[in-house]
Design an enzyme around this catalytic site. Structure first.
Site, mmCIF file in Angstrom:
data_model
loop_
_atom_site.group_PDB
_atom_site.id
_atom_site.type_symbol
_atom_site.label_atom_id
_atom_site.label_comp_id
_atom_site.label_asym_id
_atom_site.label_seq_id
_atom_site.Cartn_x
_atom_site.Cartn_y
_atom_site.Cartn_z
ATOM 1 N N ASP A 191 12.341 1.053 3.210
ATOM 2 C CA ASP A 191 11.847 -0.152 2.542
ATOM 3 C C ASP A 191 11.066 0.321 1.326
ATOM 4 O O ASP A 191 9.974 0.867 1.461
ATOM 5 C CB ASP A 191 10.958 -0.923 3.522
ATOM 6 C CG ASP A 191 10.314 -2.147 2.881
ATOM 7 O OD1 ASP A 191 10.336 -2.270 1.635
ATOM 8 O OD2 ASP A 191 9.756 -2.975 3.610
ATOM 9 N N TYR A 236 3.740 -3.366 8.465
ATOM 10 C CA TYR A 236 3.682 -4.770 8.057
ATOM 11 C C TYR A 236 4.001 -5.681 9.266
ATOM 12 O O TYR A 236 5.058 -5.545 9.881
ATOM 13 C CB TYR A 236 4.699 -4.973 6.933
ATOM 14 C CG TYR A 236 5.100 -6.390 6.600
ATOM 15 C CD1 TYR A 236 6.440 -6.758 6.611
ATOM 16 C CD2 TYR A 236 4.166 -7.362 6.235
ATOM 17 C CE1 TYR A 236 6.842 -8.043 6.286
ATOM 18 C CE2 TYR A 236 4.564 -8.648 5.906
ATOM 19 C CZ TYR A 236 5.901 -8.980 5.937
ATOM 20 O OH TYR A 236 6.311 -10.245 5.620
ATOM 21 N N LYS A 295 7.602 -7.873 -5.149
ATOM 22 C CA LYS A 295 6.360 -7.122 -5.338
ATOM 23 C C LYS A 295 6.341 -6.429 -6.689
ATOM 24 O O LYS A 295 5.386 -6.545 -7.451
ATOM 25 C CB LYS A 295 6.193 -6.079 -4.226
ATOM 26 C CG LYS A 295 6.418 -6.615 -2.842
ATOM 27 C CD LYS A 295 5.385 -7.644 -2.424
ATOM 28 C CE LYS A 295 5.621 -8.106 -1.004
ATOM 29 N NZ LYS A 295 4.743 -9.195 -0.606
ATOM 30 N N ILE A 340 10.148 -1.627 -1.394
ATOM 31 C CA ILE A 340 9.863 -2.797 -2.219
ATOM 32 C C ILE A 340 8.634 -2.642 -3.105
ATOM 33 O O ILE A 340 8.433 -3.424 -4.014
ATOM 34 C CB ILE A 340 9.737 -4.098 -1.388
ATOM 35 C CG1 ILE A 340 8.513 -4.072 -0.477
ATOM 36 C CG2 ILE A 340 10.988 -4.352 -0.582
ATOM 37 C CD1 ILE A 340 8.306 -5.401 0.251
#
Lengths: 475, 544
Positions: A230, A145, A268, A232
């Site tokens: 991460d 990202y 998300k 998410i």
């Protein structure tokens, strides 16, 4: 004139990346079905809009959760005054419970380890501030990202060292790649403090299997570096194989838990990016303590904490939501990838996330990043779709693009697909789709395409034949 | 104050708080030495000497280490029975003794090598032990309640404004539906759920700019496009610090100042604070001479000063900066070519006869000095909504605004809260009523508090703003220094069970001053507070 700091005047904000150029193109000419039918369609924003109405129903049905209702206003005083950076206990408890549910209740999360932050953005920055000093580094598997370049580096002074993953093995993270990256960092005199993995992956939409996760845990233990997971997109896994969280692996292998930290968010999984709820969950007491104090820089409004605590404590709602969300994501993903395949566009096989990793390598004039940029300019300016070029994700191979599919309603999706089909046909780069051959006009009605799709009896693993209409989400 | 790495007497919660910091002091010694051990100092320096030192240190500490393993509270998830983390600073876990994973040890956690975190984690131990935070924790654990806990700790250390919260609540009760619904019955969920501009919605900026103007009695109008909204005044100050100074630079800050500045201005930014002492002889007003002196001293130390941070009304003293002083400040900033951050968080909480003058009033539209002025505001004090976390950066400098907007992404305000407050702040009539009544109540509480303290022989600085009495209790301290002050503070907290903020936490140069917050009480609590203080003050007088 009076000067400003280097941080303020430098490029650490990362907005000069092509990732954001497309956004600028979108912002100057955004698509609207009636007002601006020729505008740019935003397919570069990973927002989950498919379950808006589901959430809206709950909020309307539970006015007491909102504080600003006759029923809720009794809670107002204590909520408005509550400024403890630990966060409201019921908020932490409900988030811990939700995180457990998303992982199939295979693990339990301790509410006392939950630390708030200003969205996942704030969570990442906070973890970097806690684990590394300026000049130290994190390893990050590519593609990753683009926001990490800003969130992990800008104010913290931390460096990122890419762990190069190849398309030849579906971008899997190998121990070899990890070791190579670690050595490279050493050669560059960078002290590696941690490894950041995104699972499910952004932009790939894939999840890490058990073996890879175990290998990663072994690696970080051996090097005595931190692991930041991460997660998410954990609840956006809409298809087999099942999601495996780091927290589950911890129960299965020997590991120094002080090295393990999870970044989470509701932006998300629940589609609440506007609420700015970021979570740092660390197994390291020192980090929890420090992060908690740092959370003063990005606390979640107690009004929001209260609303979320109420919502996530409603077990029925949560169970239904998780199921419904996966269902809608599954269908949207299936339809989108199928439509693309009809015009010869492939993508990496994925089962999670709000996007696909589209393979346009064969459309490149040559295998270079310049050619990728050229193609991308064409997609933005002629096809009028904002997709994100792989180079902005530090992909080592040109020709890949991330395309988001969950941030629009069905009609906009159809317009986007039509534009893609038109483009492919015009450029004659794909084999002519069988179905289109037999039609005289390229103007396909929206409902017709849906029928074609539905008739193939594509079933979601979670429910029998798709019966409910596809969701109307916001443009 | 002595720091102890382990303490059996602290409650589990405090243990948790200083969890990581427990090893801080040790880590500060060990980590740099590790660098040497890793070979950066050559063979002798790099290996032998440090190794020897380590072994001696380990031997010494093993002898003195208390057996705290069974004391550890388990913070970890329910399924993890292991004792707490080794990063706690277990001094026996020195680098040379890392055990390998393959041995399959029953409680792997405590036997691993040390875990390396950042300097910020190690630095946290200082804060945890400061009286400001210790007092807040105690008051939280044992809060006073007239009926259910009459012997609890009375919180006078946290600037919560409870005086006018009922007005806000009534507004909500009457306007609830309208607050989140728009256009009749349609729930505006589509406005609060998706991504918003990180520095706040334009609607909310307009409402906040209007509110600020009303609060400052329309002496100045604020332009919404010069507003950057942040999740509280805390990130607002930090963001400005990041924008205006590099790590290693400095700000001049008049003392005594709000203890949180040490965190907001310095912690993650690496910016230094140079104290500009204000004295009781000047009524703790800022003098330009002191500012000049501090600037020169900074120069001698090789520190580049990038700005001044003033609080007006000031915290903890509560005085207002006069128009003349503000002009002098501008002149000073122009002469040295530095910024001014004006923290006007308490602008609406004035209670005296003095006029509040915002920095914004002094600036003409064509004044080039505008570019050096940045105002911080928020809704936690004037609107009694600390939990909602709404802060404001107001600047005339486009570059600063552009940078602050980008940095606001780490500290954005929750959209539902923005939505709710737009309605509230747009109700001008309500806002006016709130400001007026708040001021009246503040004046009343302040006057009663000052009178109560006076009866006990404690004088307060004459102030016109803020939530506090800045009280001179130097007559009650045994030795006229920080130690004496903290002894009195301790008595007040543990015997009188009143949490107040000692002047040393605010870096006051004169010992014996204490900050009492008057807005957390109701009128009938005041005699209770005075009684309790009296007990301590009498024993203190006897002991002198």
């Amino acid at each position: 004139m009076v000067a400003m700091s280097k941080i303020a005047t430098g490029n650490g904000h990362g907005e000069n990346s092509p990732y954001f150029d497309g956004w600028k193109a979108y912002e100057t000419n955004p698509f609207h079905p009636t007002d601006r039918p020729d505008g740019v369609i935003q397919m570069g924003l990973a927002e989950n809009q498919l379950c808006f109405n589901f959430i809206k129903k709950w909020v309307v049905k539970h006015p007491e959760a909102s504080l600003c209702s006759a029923q809720g206003v009794n809670k107002f005083k204590e909520t408005a005054l509550f400024q403890d950076y630990h966060g409201m206990p019921e908020f932490r408890q409900s988030v811990a419970k939700f995180m457990g549910k998303v992982r199939g209740d295979r693990v339990k999360f301790d509410p006392d380890r939950i630390v708030m932050s200003g969205g996942a953005t704030g969570a990442h920055e906070m973890v970097a501030f806690c684990l590394a000093d300026p000049g130290e580094a994190f390893l990050v598997p590519t593609p990753y990202y683009p926001g990490f370049d800003r969130d992990l580096r800008w104010r913290t002074g931390v460096e990122l060292v890419p762990v190069v993953c190849e398309s030849s093995n579906d971008f899997k993270i190998t121990t070899n790649a990890l070791e190579t990256a670690y050595e490279k960092a050493k050669e560059a005199n960078l002290r590696v403090k941690g490894l950041l993995i995104t699972n499910p992956s952004n932009p790939l939409g894939t999840i890490l299997d058990r073996e890879t996760l175990k290998g990663i845990i072994e690696f970080i233990n051996e090097k005595n570096i931190h692991l930041i997971g991460d997660e998410i997109y954990a609840a956006t896994v809409f298809m087999e194989p099942e999601f495996v969280s780091i927290s589950e692996i911890l129960e299965e292998v020997e590991c120094n838990r002080d090295l393990i930290h999870i970044v989470y968010s509701l932006s998300k999984d629940m589609g609440f990016p506007g609420f700015r709820v970021g979570i740092v969950y660390s197994y390291n007491d020192a980090v929890v303590s420090c992060a908690r104090k740092m959370s003063s820089f990005g606390l979640v409004s107690t009004q929001t904490q209260h609303l979320i605590a109420s919502m996530l404590s409603d077990d029925d709602f949560v169970d239904n939501f998780i199921m419904e969300s996966k269902e809608r994501l599954f269908r949207r993903h299936k339809y989108f990838t199928w439509s693309l395949s009809q015009v010869g566009i492939g993508s990496l096989k994925s089962n999670a996330g709000l996007f696909i990793w589209m393979d346009l390598r064969k459309l490149l004039k040559e295998k270079t990043f310049e050619a990728e940029m050229d193609l991308w300019q064409v997609i933005i300016n002629e096809v009028k779709l904002n997709v994100s070029p792989g180079s902005s994700f530090h992909c080592n191979e040109p020709g890949w693009f991330r395309v988001c599919f969950a941030n629009m309603d069905d009609q906009t999706m159809e317009v986007a697909l039509l534009r893609i089909r038109t483009f492919m046909l015009e450029h004659n780069k794909a084999m002519v789709p069988r179905k289109l051959c037999s039609r005289s006009s390229l103007k396909l009605s929206f409902s017709r395409r849906q029928d074609d799709f539905m008739s193939q009896s594509i079933m979601s693993p979670h429910s029998p034949l798709p019966q409910s209409p596809l969701v109307q989400a916001r443009t | 104050m002595t720091q102890t790495l382990y303490s059996r007497t602290r409650s589990p919660e405090i243990e948790k708080e200083i969890a990581g910091g427990g090893g801080g002091a040790a880590m500060r010694v060990i980590v740099p030495l590790q660098g040497v051990v890793q070979g950066r100092g050559g063979l002798v320096l790099g290996s032998i000497i440090p190794c020897a030192l380590f072994y001696f240190l380990q031997f010494y500490l093993k002898r003195n280490r208390k057996d705290t393993d069974d004391q550890n509270n388990s913070n970890s998830s329910g399924q993890n029975p292991n004792p707490r983390s080794s990063s706690y600073g277990k001094l026996s876990e020195l680098p040379g003794l890392t055990r390998s994973l393959s041995r399959g040890l029953p409680s792997p956690r405590s036997l691993r090598g040390p875990v390396f975190v950042s300097g910020r984690v190690r630095g946290i131990v200082k804060d945890s032990d400061s009286p400001y935070y210790v007092g807040l924790r105690r008051a939280k654990e044992d809060p006073y309640d007239e009926l259910s806990n009459p012997n609890g700790v009375i919180q006078l250390g946290l600037a919560e404004n409870k005086l006018s919260l009922d007005l806000v609540k009534h507004w909500l009760a009457d306007n609830a539906e309208q607050a989140i619904l728009r256009n009749g019955k349609e729930l505006s969920i589509s406005q609060i759920v998706p991504y918003q501009p990180f520095d706040g919605s334009m609607e909310f900026k307009v409402a906040v700019a209007g509110f600020m103007s009303q609060v400052m009695e329309k002496a100045v109008s604020f332009n919404p496009s010069q507003v950057v909204l942040t999740a509280g005044a805390t990130p607002a100050i930090e963001i400005l610090s990041f924008c205006l100074a590099d790590a290693g630079n400095a700000f001049l800050v008049p003392t005594p100042y709000y203890p949180g500045f040490d965190r907001d201005i310095k912690w993650r930014t690496g910016v230094e604070i140079i104290h500009v002492p204000c004295r009781s002889t000047d009524n703790f007003n800022l003098s330009i001479a002191a500012l000049d002196q501090a600037f020169d001293q900074a120069k001698k130390r090789g520190l580049k000063v990038r700005g001044i941070v003033i609080s007006n009304p000031s915290n903890p003293v509560g005085n207002l900066i006069s128009r003349g002083t503000l002009y002098s400040l501008l002149d000073f900033a122009r002469e040295k070519n530095i910024h001014i951050i004006s923290n006007e968080l308490l602008a609406g909480s004035t209670h005296g006869n003095e006029e509040f003058v915002s920095m914004a009033e002094l600036l003409d539209p064509d004044d080039s000095d505008r570019k050096r002025v940045h105002i911080v505001y928020g809704l936690s004090k004037d609107l009694s909504l600390p939990g909602f976390w709404v802060g404001v950066i107001y600047s005339y400098n486009e570059e600063v605004l552009a940078a602050a907007k980008r940095l606001a992404r780490f500290s954005s305000i929750s959209a539902p809260t923005q939505c709710l407050l737009v309605s509230m702040l747009s109700d001008a009539k309500f806002v006016q009523t709130l400001i007026t009544i708040n001021r009246e109540r503040l004046q009343s509480m302040y006057a009663q508090f000052v009178a109560g303290l006076k009866k006990l022989g404690v004088e307060c600085i004459k102030s016109s703003g803020g939530f506090y009495c800045w009280a001179d209790m130097s007559g009650l301290i045994r030795s006229y220094n920080k130690k004496g002050e903290l002894e009195l503070w301790d008595k007040l907290l543990n015997i009188a069970k009143v949490n107040v903020t000692p002047g040393s936490s605010c870096h006051c140069i004169e010992p014996g001053w204490f900050r009492f917050c008057v807005t957390t009480l109701t009128e009938k609590d005041i005699p209770v507070v005075m009684d309790r203080i009296q007990k301590v003050s009498e024993t203190s007088k006897l002991n002198r």
